[in-house]
Design an enzyme around this catalytic site. Structure first.
Site, PDB file in Angstrom:
ATOM      1  N   ASP A 124       0.863  -1.186   0.000  1.00  0.00           N
ATOM      2  CA  ASP A 124       0.000   0.000   0.000  1.00  0.00           C
ATOM      3  C   ASP A 124       0.894   1.229   0.000  1.00  0.00           C
ATOM      4  O   ASP A 124       1.939   1.259   0.649  1.00  0.00           O
ATOM      5  CB  ASP A 124      -0.952  -0.005   1.193  1.00  0.00           C
ATOM      6  CG  ASP A 124      -0.241  -0.066   2.532  1.00  0.00           C
ATOM      7  OD1 ASP A 124       0.050   1.007   3.105  1.00  0.00           O
ATOM      8  OD2 ASP A 124       0.029  -1.175   3.024  1.00  0.00           O
ATOM      9  N   ASP A 181      -9.956   3.467   5.327  1.00  0.00           N
ATOM     10  CA  ASP A 181      -8.852   3.421   6.281  1.00  0.00           C
ATOM     11  C   ASP A 181      -9.290   4.191   7.521  1.00  0.00           C
ATOM     12  O   ASP A 181      -9.316   5.425   7.525  1.00  0.00           O
ATOM     13  CB  ASP A 181      -7.606   4.045   5.651  1.00  0.00           C
ATOM     14  CG  ASP A 181      -6.408   4.084   6.589  1.00  0.00           C
ATOM     15  OD1 ASP A 181      -6.537   3.667   7.751  1.00  0.00           O
ATOM     16  OD2 ASP A 181      -5.339   4.550   6.144  1.00  0.00           O
ATOM     17  N   GLU A 222      -8.530   4.603  11.488  1.00  0.00           N
ATOM     18  CA  GLU A 222      -7.516   4.295  12.501  1.00  0.00           C
ATOM     19  C   GLU A 222      -7.249   5.539  13.331  1.00  0.00           C
ATOM     20  O   GLU A 222      -8.010   6.501  13.285  1.00  0.00           O
ATOM     21  CB  GLU A 222      -6.235   3.811  11.821  1.00  0.00           C
ATOM     22  CG  GLU A 222      -5.682   4.800  10.781  1.00  0.00           C
ATOM     23  CD  GLU A 222      -4.370   4.350  10.174  1.00  0.00           C
ATOM     24  OE1 GLU A 222      -3.368   4.304  10.928  1.00  0.00           O
ATOM     25  OE2 GLU A 222      -4.346   4.047   8.952  1.00  0.00           O
TER      26      GLU A 222
END
Length: 275
Positions: free
Chosen positions: A74, A163, A165
């Site tokens: 990634d 994503d 987080e």
């Protein structure tokens, strides 16, 4: 003795104030982001796994790659132009590139990264770094899809990734309670599904998920999991998931730091891309 403005002066002042207000209201919402905490990195610089080392640490590397797992990477703007041919020759067969963040940032390297991976033969996809304190989940899903986060049934395009987080710009949970965070995530996932016909992948770390969603289990039946853990095993998964689709296992790879494993053979990666 009080001084009175003439009628013309008052009208001109009101017109000026109205023009300023109209200009402010006309600013695109994408130009405004929540303020970062003092000393935080600049907005737009976040990337997948940015908080893993600080919060979960590093516990070694997994065993040698097996034939039932497929290597991936990634990338985001902090890698710049990526040496895709080198990665291909090392055995990497799939990749995700950051497309967007919040509703205020688009990766300037997206074309070289997203298209470059495709050009060497990889199966590739895009991810969105969520900032739940800056705009709604639906607004961020739209921003993502409109700027490269869509999906195509061509067998070479992976579904988009949320994503979600630690907040690199402030409080870990973006100032949201667990129930509010779950609602925000659902808002994003529902809109992404409505726009693309695919369920987005959720990228997260178990410790963050426990802290910021209360270890919510309700997405596991529909949304594949990409787990972040820099260790020899994936360890405990968030509630509801009994397996993972992908695992980010290190940030110290030889060519691109962030390396991942798909939990299946290359044929399974292709099937995953097709949906």
């Amino acid at each position: 003795m009080p001084v009175h403005r003439s009628g013309f002066t008052r009208i001109r002042a009101l017109a000026t104030a109205g023009a300023v207000l109209l200009a402010v209201l006309s600013l695109p919402h994408t130009a405004v982001a929540a303020e970062s905490a003092p000393g935080a990195p600049p907005r737009g610089s976040a990337h997948m796994g940015m908080g893993v080392l600080a919060h979960d640490g590093r516990g070694g590397l997994p065993a040698t790659r097996t034939t039932t797992q497929t290597e991936g990477v990634d990338v985001s703007s902090h890698q710049g132009n990526v040496a895709w041919a080198t990665l291909w020759n090392s055995g990497v067969r799939w990749a995700y590139a950051k497309a967007t963040e919040g509703t205020y940032y688009t990766n300037p390297y997206r074309s070289q990264q997203y298209d470059g991976a495709y050009d060497v033969g990889m199966i590739r996809g895009a991810y969105h770094f969520a900032t739940p304190d800056t705009a709604s989940g639906a607004a961020q899903a739209d921003y993502f899809v409109n700027r490269g986060g869509g999906w195509f049934a061509d067998g070479r395009t992976l579904p988009g990734v949320l994503d979600i987080e630690w907040n690199p710009y402030g409080a870990a949970c973006y100032g949201k309670s667990p129930s509010a965070m779950v609602s925000w995530i659902r808002d994003f996932l529902d809109q992404y599904r409505a726009r693309t016909g695919r369920n987005a992948v959720i990228y997260t770390a178990t410790s963050w998920w426990k802290q910021c969603t209360g270890d919510y289990a309700g997405f596991a039946s529909t949304n594949p999991l990409w787990i972040a853990r820099y260790a020899s095993t994936v360890g405990e998964l968030p509630a509801g998931w009994d397996t993972y689709a992908m695992w980010q296992y290190t940030s110290t790879g030889p060519t691109v730091g962030d390396h991942d494993r798909f939990n299946g053979t290359l044929d399974r990666v292709r099937a995953f891309a097709l949906g």
